[in-house]
Design a protein around this motif. Structure first.
Motif, PDB file in Angstrom:
ATOM      1  N   PRO A 133       0.798  -1.683   0.087  1.00 27.98           N
ATOM      2  CA  PRO A 133      -0.093   0.078  -0.218  1.00 27.98           C
ATOM      3  C   PRO A 133       0.697   1.535  -0.181  1.00 27.98           C
ATOM      4  N   ALA A 134       0.625   2.501  -0.739  1.00 29.53           N
ATOM      5  CA  ALA A 134       1.243   3.278  -1.035  1.00 29.53           C
ATOM      6  C   ALA A 134       1.301   3.983   0.961  1.00 29.53           C
ATOM      7  N   THR A 135       0.219   4.140   1.817  1.00 24.44           N
ATOM      8  CA  THR A 135       0.176   4.615   3.008  1.00 24.44           C
ATOM      9  C   THR A 135       0.675   3.644   3.634  1.00 24.44           C
ATOM     10  N   VAL A 136       1.300   3.972   5.442  1.00 19.54           N
ATOM     11  CA  VAL A 136       1.278   3.343   6.343  1.00 19.54           C
ATOM     12  C   VAL A 136       0.540   3.905   7.270  1.00 19.54           C
ATOM     13  N   ALA A 137       0.421   3.170   8.570  1.00 16.03           N
ATOM     14  CA  ALA A 137      -0.291   2.653   9.679  1.00 16.03           C
ATOM     15  C   ALA A 137       0.834   4.223  10.466  1.00 16.03           C
ATOM     16  N   PHE A 138       2.070   4.146  10.305  1.00 13.29           N
ATOM     17  CA  PHE A 138       2.618   5.484  12.078  1.00 13.29           C
ATOM     18  C   PHE A 138       3.504   5.897  10.950  1.00 13.29           C
ATOM     19  N   PRO A 139       3.346   6.438   9.805  1.00 16.99           N
ATOM     20  CA  PRO A 139       3.995   7.485   9.453  1.00 16.99           C
ATOM     21  C   PRO A 139       5.303   8.519  10.746  1.00 16.99           C
TER      22      PRO A 139
ATOM     23  N   LEU B  81      -6.343   0.935   3.929  1.00 22.24           N
ATOM     24  CA  LEU B  81      -6.813   1.670   4.817  1.00 22.24           C
ATOM     25  C   LEU B  81      -7.067   1.453   6.064  1.00 22.24           C
ATOM     26  N   ARG B  82      -8.419   0.285   5.840  1.00 21.24           N
ATOM     27  CA  ARG B  82      -9.545   0.031   6.970  1.00 21.24           C
ATOM     28  C   ARG B  82      -8.296  -1.279   8.015  1.00 21.24           C
TER      29      ARG B  82
END
Lengths: 141, 171
Positions: A133-139, B81-82
């Motif tokens: 994913p392009a996001t992370v849980a804890f930037p 995201l979830r």
């Protein structure tokens, strides 16, 4: 560590990121160059703002180094985007660290804006690189 | 400066994810599965502000689940995201020293969810609705970040930044 020390570290990080974006720009694909310029300019602005903030705290902002070691060879557009991701992750970490070095609400707002903008830019580069994913849980962690 | 690491090394430190030269020790203390270990707050009669952050994110996980059931074509986009929001919930419960939800409770919730999917009584979840909820979690975490303890501020700031990134992905 004082909040001035933490800000000096964040400034050192911004110097390094700006230098790193020079390398990114040298190897990036043509279509990524506008985004490289925008990202680099954002860090130049942040560098200047951070230096001004340090001066307002009676501290002398540290200077940039002439040369920095790269974490891995940057030889093509793919590795250039990878470096951009790492630079933004590092900047996010530096500003996340500042949050824990001060109780001043205004400085925390400044640090959080910087952390968030680097985290967002890292997402944009991961999307460009096809990293999912392009996001992370804890930037910044 | 409080650290001996040379500034020339900063780029390497940044690029290897170590972060601020002075932050390496703290960062290593705060990493690990499933999330950071955050010292709990001093007991107080006032509700812990982090509880509201937790409640919002738990509700957001449920909203993602509902959206996934209602619009399966969105599931691939929403699932990362979830899952990251659920990781944040786990870390928040750890920070608040709350017990993990029991497997029975989870099972009951799942059962209720399945029942409710068969009888669609919930209002439809839209991307705009999800975005609105995500933006709310970003704002509340940012507000808590300004006033929380120095131990918690990096963690809560990271949660705020994460929500802004999720907002970007929902556009």
């Amino acid at each position: 560590m004082t909040e001035v020390d933490a800000l000096q570290d964040a400034l050192a990080g911004e110097h390094a990121v700006i230098w790193g974006y020079g390398v990114v720009g040298a190897e990036a694909a043509e279509q990524h160059l506008p985004a490289v310029r925008v990202a680099e300019q954002a860090h130049r602005t942040r560098r200047d703002d951070t230096a001004d903030l340090l001066r307002s705290m009676s501290a002398e902002p540290i200077e940039a180094e002439a040369y920095y070691e790269l974490p891995f060879p940057v030889t093509d557009p793919a590795s250039a985007v990878s470096l951009a991701v790492h630079l933004e992750q590092g900047a996010a970490a530096a500003w996340r660290f500042v949050l824990g070095q001060t109780e001043d609400a205004e400085l925390r707002r400044t640090a959080l804006v910087a952390l968030t903008e680097s985290a967002l830019q890292a997402v944009q580069w991961r999307l460009q690189a096809g990293i999912a994913p392009a996001t992370v849980a804890f930037p910044g962690q | 400066m409080g650290t001996p690491l040379s500034r020339r090394r900063v780029l390497v430190a940044l690029a290897t994810g170590v972060g601020a030269v002075g932050g390496a020790g703290l960062l290593s203390a705060c990493t690990g599965s499933p999330g950071p270990v955050i010292p709990t707050a001093t007991p107080s009669t006032a509700p812990d502000p982090l509880l509201a952050v937790l409640t919002e994110r738990e509700a957001l996980v449920a909203q993602y689940d509902l959206a996934g059931r209602q619009q399966p074509d969105l599931a691939p986009r929403l699932l990362p995201l979830r899952d990251q929001t659920e990781e944040q919930v786990v870390a928040l419960r750890l920070a608040l020293a709350l017990p993990e939800p029991s497997s029975e409770a989870t099972s009951e919730a799942t059962s209720r969810a399945r029942t409710s999917s068969a009888v669609p009584v919930e209002p439809p979840v839209t991307l705009e609705g999800l975005r609105s909820s995500v933006r709310a979690t970003a704002a509340s975490a940012a507000a808590v970040c300004e006033t929380t303890t120095v131990e918690r501020a990096p963690f809560v700031g990271s949660l705020a930044a994460a929500a802004s990134c999720h907002d970007l992905m929902l556009r």
